[in-house]
Motif scaffolding. Structure first.
Motif, PDB file in Angstrom:
ATOM      1  N   GLU A 160       0.840  -1.186   0.000  1.00  0.00           N
ATOM      2  CA  GLU A 160       0.000   0.000   0.000  1.00  0.00           C
ATOM      3  C   GLU A 160       0.878   1.239   0.000  1.00  0.00           C
ATOM      4  O   GLU A 160       1.936   1.266   0.632  1.00  0.00           O
ATOM      5  CB  GLU A 160      -0.917   0.025   1.232  1.00  0.00           C
ATOM      6  CG  GLU A 160      -1.886  -1.137   1.309  1.00  0.00           C
ATOM      7  CD  GLU A 160      -2.758  -1.083   2.547  1.00  0.00           C
ATOM      8  OE1 GLU A 160      -2.875   0.018   3.148  1.00  0.00           O
ATOM      9  OE2 GLU A 160      -3.309  -2.124   2.935  1.00  0.00           O
ATOM     10  N   THR A 162       1.327   5.583  -1.919  1.00  0.00           N
ATOM     11  CA  THR A 162       0.807   6.736  -2.652  1.00  0.00           C
ATOM     12  C   THR A 162       1.626   6.951  -3.908  1.00  0.00           C
ATOM     13  O   THR A 162       2.855   6.934  -3.864  1.00  0.00           O
ATOM     14  CB  THR A 162       0.865   8.004  -1.777  1.00  0.00           C
ATOM     15  OG1 THR A 162       0.202   7.766  -0.536  1.00  0.00           O
ATOM     16  CG2 THR A 162       0.199   9.174  -2.487  1.00  0.00           C
ATOM     17  N   LYS A 168      -4.048   6.995  -3.856  1.00  0.00           N
ATOM     18  CA  LYS A 168      -3.889   5.882  -2.918  1.00  0.00           C
ATOM     19  C   LYS A 168      -3.831   4.603  -3.740  1.00  0.00           C
ATOM     20  O   LYS A 168      -4.745   4.293  -4.495  1.00  0.00           O
ATOM     21  CB  LYS A 168      -5.049   5.839  -1.938  1.00  0.00           C
ATOM     22  CG  LYS A 168      -5.057   6.984  -0.949  1.00  0.00           C
ATOM     23  CD  LYS A 168      -4.041   6.748   0.175  1.00  0.00           C
ATOM     24  CE  LYS A 168      -4.487   5.618   1.079  1.00  0.00           C
ATOM     25  NZ  LYS A 168      -3.525   5.420   2.201  1.00  0.00           N
ATOM     26  N   GLU A 199     -10.693   2.623  -0.019  1.00  0.00           N
ATOM     27  CA  GLU A 199      -9.843   3.794   0.195  1.00  0.00           C
ATOM     28  C   GLU A 199      -8.842   3.984  -0.944  1.00  0.00           C
ATOM     29  O   GLU A 199      -8.150   4.997  -1.006  1.00  0.00           O
ATOM     30  CB  GLU A 199      -9.064   3.640   1.504  1.00  0.00           C
ATOM     31  CG  GLU A 199      -8.107   2.461   1.518  1.00  0.00           C
ATOM     32  CD  GLU A 199      -7.304   2.373   2.805  1.00  0.00           C
ATOM     33  OE1 GLU A 199      -6.513   3.299   3.053  1.00  0.00           O
ATOM     34  OE2 GLU A 199      -7.491   1.394   3.543  1.00  0.00           O
ATOM     35  N   PHE A 200      -8.796   3.031  -1.875  1.00  0.00           N
ATOM     36  CA  PHE A 200      -7.795   3.085  -2.936  1.00  0.00           C
ATOM     37  C   PHE A 200      -8.344   3.702  -4.216  1.00  0.00           C
ATOM     38  O   PHE A 200      -9.503   3.533  -4.566  1.00  0.00           O
ATOM     39  CB  PHE A 200      -7.268   1.672  -3.223  1.00  0.00           C
ATOM     40  CG  PHE A 200      -6.676   0.996  -2.021  1.00  0.00           C
ATOM     41  CD1 PHE A 200      -5.467   1.412  -1.500  1.00  0.00           C
ATOM     42  CD2 PHE A 200      -7.351  -0.042  -1.390  1.00  0.00           C
ATOM     43  CE1 PHE A 200      -4.923   0.806  -0.378  1.00  0.00           C
ATOM     44  CE2 PHE A 200      -6.828  -0.659  -0.267  1.00  0.00           C
ATOM     45  CZ  PHE A 200      -5.612  -0.237   0.239  1.00  0.00           C
TER      46      PHE A 200
END
Length: 242
Positions: A160, A162, A168, A199-200
């Motif tokens: 995970e 940025t 994201k 959230e991605f």
């Protein structure tokens, strides 16, 4: 940098570039020693209490010769003779038919066992060595890593972070024989990647899969979760300047 961080509790970072076989015998031991203790005598630490928490990682850049060693030209190249063939080899990065042998995306089905031929001495002898595709891909896409989940024994690794664009990002690597499409869907659900809530912004997955781009519910702007195949992105980034 390490000594300064020890003095004031700072979080300075550093980048070292080294050429030569003495990296393993000189440079790396020096870093380990200065992390362990501020002072040494006769090869022993004299201030062990000054040891600090520290992490460093290193990588080996592929040499031009290593790249050539991994080229496997198709039969149609056998007709090239003399200077024409030499010119062909020198310009391999600009020729599509050699790219598939430099980076065999078929082998991405088992990414944790990926190997390339690497020169081991000045005579040109080489041997197959494992390549860290996960870390290589992180660099290729410029990912600022926030979290790793390494479950190689279960057949997957997730990263995970940025992207340079502020997206994201989730990267899912799997051994397709251990994590098939059904298991992949369960894994993505476990990670919170679903049409109703995630959230991605971008998700990368290796191997053939049935995960499709999804319009996220509850988003007035019609936000779409972008699902991309690692192999295609890897090849595009690897040869984008060619």
């Amino acid at each position: 940098m390490i000594a300064l961080n020890r003095e004031d509790g700072g979080k300075r970072k550093y980048i070292l570039v080294e050429m030569g076989d003495h990296f393993e015998t000189v440079l790396k031991p020096r870093i380990e020693k200065v992390v362990c203790s501020a002072d040494w005598k006769d090869g022993k630490p004299t201030a062990a209490e000054t040891g600090i928490s520290h992490c460093f990682k290193y990588m080996t850049l592929e040499s031009y010769e290593d790249a050539l060693n991994n080229i496997e030209l198709e039969d149609k190249s056998k007709g090239l003779m003399g200077a024409m063939r030499d010119e062909y080899l020198i310009g391999y990065m600009m020729d599509l038919e050699s790219k598939g042998s430099l980076i065999s995306t078929d082998d991405f089905r088992h990414p944790f066992d990926y190997k390339l031929k690497i020169a081991v001495d000045s005579s040109g002898a080489s041997e197959a060595r494992k390549i860290d595709l996960v870390e290589t891909f992180n660099y290729l896409i410029g990912l600022k890593v926030a979290q790793y989940l390494r479950e190689i024994d279960k057949g997957y690794v997730t990263v995970e972070g940025t992207s340079p664009k502020g997206e994201k990002t989730l990267v899912v690597w799997r051994d397709v024989e251990k994590v098939d499409n059904a298991a992949l869907n369960k894994l993505l659900d476990k990670l919170g990647v679903n049409p109703s809530n995630t959230e991605f912004d971008v998700v990368y997955v290796n191997g053939d899969h049935a995960v499709a781009n999804m319009t996220l519910d509850g988003n007035d702007d019609g936000k779409v979760l972008k699902v991309r195949q690692i192999e295609n992105e890897f090849m595009d980034r690897m040869f984008e300047d060619a």
